[in-house]
Write a protein that holds these residues in place. Sequence first.
Motif, PDB file in Angstrom:
ATOM      1  N   GLU A  81      54.830  98.230  84.780  1.00 34.57           N
ATOM      2  CA  GLU A  81      54.696  97.545  83.396  1.00 34.57           C
ATOM      3  C   GLU A  81      55.778  96.433  83.551  1.00 34.57           C
ATOM      4  N   PRO A  82      55.627  95.080  83.269  1.00 34.93           N
ATOM      5  CA  PRO A  82      56.838  94.397  83.405  1.00 34.93           C
ATOM      6  C   PRO A  82      58.016  94.428  82.230  1.00 34.93           C
ATOM      7  N   THR A  83      57.588  94.919  81.138  1.00 42.87           N
ATOM      8  CA  THR A  83      58.603  95.145  80.063  1.00 42.87           C
ATOM      9  C   THR A  83      59.347  96.411  80.404  1.00 42.87           C
ATOM     10  N   ARG A  84      58.757  97.609  80.796  1.00 45.78           N
ATOM     11  CA  ARG A  84      59.400  98.848  81.135  1.00 45.78           C
ATOM     12  C   ARG A  84      60.540  98.527  82.366  1.00 45.78           C
ATOM     13  N   LEU A  85      59.946  97.775  83.351  1.00 43.08           N
ATOM     14  CA  LEU A  85      60.700  97.662  84.510  1.00 43.08           C
ATOM     15  C   LEU A  85      61.924  96.507  84.270  1.00 43.08           C
ATOM     16  N   ASN A  86      61.563  95.750  83.244  1.00 40.71           N
ATOM     17  CA  ASN A  86      62.771  94.676  82.737  1.00 40.71           C
ATOM     18  C   ASN A  86      63.729  95.841  81.973  1.00 40.71           C
ATOM     19  N   LEU A  87      63.305  96.696  81.398  1.00 44.29           N
ATOM     20  CA  LEU A  87      64.380  97.738  80.311  1.00 44.29           C
ATOM     21  C   LEU A  87      64.954  98.642  81.457  1.00 44.29           C
ATOM     22  N   LEU A  88      64.172  99.004  82.592  1.00 44.44           N
ATOM     23  CA  LEU A  88      65.048  99.857  83.594  1.00 44.44           C
ATOM     24  C   LEU A  88      65.952  98.929  84.391  1.00 44.44           C
ATOM     25  N   TRP A  89      65.674  97.671  84.714  1.00 45.57           N
ATOM     26  CA  TRP A  89      66.391  97.142  85.212  1.00 45.57           C
ATOM     27  C   TRP A  89      67.829  96.779  84.603  1.00 45.57           C
ATOM     28  N   GLN A  90      67.624  96.619  83.204  1.00 45.74           N
ATOM     29  CA  GLN A  90      68.831  96.552  82.502  1.00 45.74           C
ATOM     30  C   GLN A  90      69.802  97.726  82.595  1.00 45.74           C
ATOM     31  N   LEU A  91      69.051  99.033  82.692  1.00 43.39           N
ATOM     32  CA  LEU A  91      69.676 100.455  82.510  1.00 43.39           C
ATOM     33  C   LEU A  91      70.472 100.527  83.811  1.00 43.39           C
ATOM     34  N   ALA A  92      69.759  99.985  84.949  1.00 42.44           N
ATOM     35  CA  ALA A  92      70.502  99.866  86.203  1.00 42.44           C
ATOM     36  C   ALA A  92      71.653  99.488  86.508  1.00 42.44           C
ATOM     37  N   GLU A  93      72.201  98.554  85.451  1.00 40.31           N
ATOM     38  CA  GLU A  93      73.522  97.797  85.510  1.00 40.31           C
ATOM     39  C   GLU A  93      74.261  98.930  84.580  1.00 40.31           C
ATOM     40  N   GLY A  94      73.895 100.097  83.957  1.00 46.25           N
ATOM     41  CA  GLY A  94      74.655 100.893  83.026  1.00 46.25           C
ATOM     42  C   GLY A  94      74.086 101.357  81.821  1.00 46.25           C
ATOM     43  N   PRO A  95      74.404 102.338  81.037  1.00 45.02           N
ATOM     44  CA  PRO A  95      73.684 102.763  79.882  1.00 45.02           C
ATOM     45  C   PRO A  95      74.021 101.689  78.636  1.00 45.02           C
ATOM     46  N   LYS A  96      72.973 101.631  77.879  1.00 43.03           N
ATOM     47  CA  LYS A  96      72.837 100.575  76.982  1.00 43.03           C
ATOM     48  C   LYS A  96      72.172 101.165  75.646  1.00 43.03           C
TER      49      LYS A  96
END
Length: 125
Positions: free
Chosen positions: A41-56
């Motif tokens: 799901e694109p929004t979930r993948l985007n959120l996970l992409w953001q979290l791959a950079e570190g906790p938020k």
Amino acid sequence: MNAHPGSPAVPVPEQPSLAHRVTPGPQLLESAAGTLRMLAEPTRLNLLWQLAEGPKSVTELTAAAGVPRTVASQHLAKLRLSGLVDTRKDGRHVIYSLHDGHLVRLIRETINHADHRITGEPTHG
């Protein structure tokens, strides 16, 4: 070596590995498919992409993903329930992070794979 709880026949090394040999059985394949469904799901993948950079925090994720807070919160709840993200409290804020390094690599590889397909960048061997 230790053993996975409930699976005494499967040894677990003392130090975690980045990759190891596995023989996919029905339970493992269903678990892997569940992870991929969460990423599909694109929004979930985007959120996970953001979290791959570190906790938020939710506020940081909402701004980075460009989605309303309610949308981000709903997706984050699904990701938390599926075991892909962890949470911790920091004062009044909830901080989200990816559950493990395998997810970081999976998300980065997924996005990079899509980039190669879209841009025509040569594939890796």
